[in-house]
Design an enzyme around this catalytic site. Sequence first.
Site, PDB file in Angstrom:
ATOM      1  CG  ASP A  30      -2.139   1.208   1.316  1.00 45.55           C
ATOM      2  OD1 ASP A  30      -2.611   1.535  -0.005  1.00 45.55           O
ATOM      3  OD2 ASP A  30      -2.132   1.810   2.185  1.00 45.55           O
ATOM      4  CG  ASP A  64      -1.958   7.434   0.702  1.00 50.72           C
ATOM      5  OD1 ASP A  64      -0.750   8.371  -0.102  1.00 50.72           O
ATOM      6  OD2 ASP A  64      -2.908   7.304  -0.265  1.00 50.72           O
TER       7      ASP A  64
END
Length: 342
Positions: free
Chosen positions: A26, A28
């Site tokens: 991922d 963010d």
Amino acid sequence: MSQSVRTRPEGSGQALSEAYDTALLDLDGVVYAGGNAIVHAVESLATARAGGMHLAYVTNNALRTPDTVAGHLTELGIPTEAGDVITSAQAVARLISEQVPAGARVLVIGGEGLRVALRERGLEPVESADDDPAAVVQGFGGPDLSWGRFAEASYAVARGVPWFASNTDLTIPSGRGIAPGNGAAVEVVRIATGAEPQVAGKPLPPMHRETILRTGAERPLVVGDRLDTDIEGAFNGEVDSLLVLTGVTDGAQLLAAPPQHRPTYVDADLRGMLTGQPEVTEVGGGFRCGGWTATAGAERLELDGEGEALDGLRALCAAAWTAAGAGSCGLDGGKALARLGL
């Protein structure tokens, strides 16, 4: 990993970067926050890549194109090609293309990432409900997305046009704190129309399928900071996961995680990819990790020992998850977490 009730974090005798061929990372809250690299991210990823691990960046944020994301990562010191980036815009574009005719018009409520992904699938982005769209797609549009765009989506959806959403993350981390995500915007259209969108992003299967198709991963490790997207997505895809505590999830949320939100491994940051993971062992009526032992009493979690705070957190998770069984933990772990500084 099978879809069973996880009662403790697992250990690994190998560094995770050696045990798995591909990291599905991922962005963010894991690699960067507010556009700036998270501490230890750049050097950790460089070391994992140099050791032969394939790095793929998997994001529910549909605003930016893969080229833009790759450029940003490269500027941060993480050399990345556009093909290493998989977005929920790509996943939802594939989902739409399987249900509408080739060349169909799609009303876009979101940013350039959605438009590029739709064109990649041979679909035509349009801007108005009056353009006779065959579908409506909604993705994160950033702070400049106007209220009128939600109205445009509502007009089309109310007429019966199929509605799709890239993802439904209610929040998104930023450099200033936690901001509303695409899920909050989707709620606006849901309230206005009473309709339900088809959703592609994590934790749902279309995103996992898109990621595996584009990366060819055989032994993937999902690396994320969110229990309800990254970790649940790994659970749904029956692959292992590493939760890093650099984003939205804190110790209390981890202790209370239901089975589908329980990661395989837990670490402070991306340095956890470069090391083995300690075993959590059952001892008597409790669980031990490193210098800590945790037990579950009738109404509270108890912690004893000293050493690395993360070892204590892992032991606490084992005690909490075992006590909770198939449900989430209702025991008070506040004092134990406070002792760990978490």
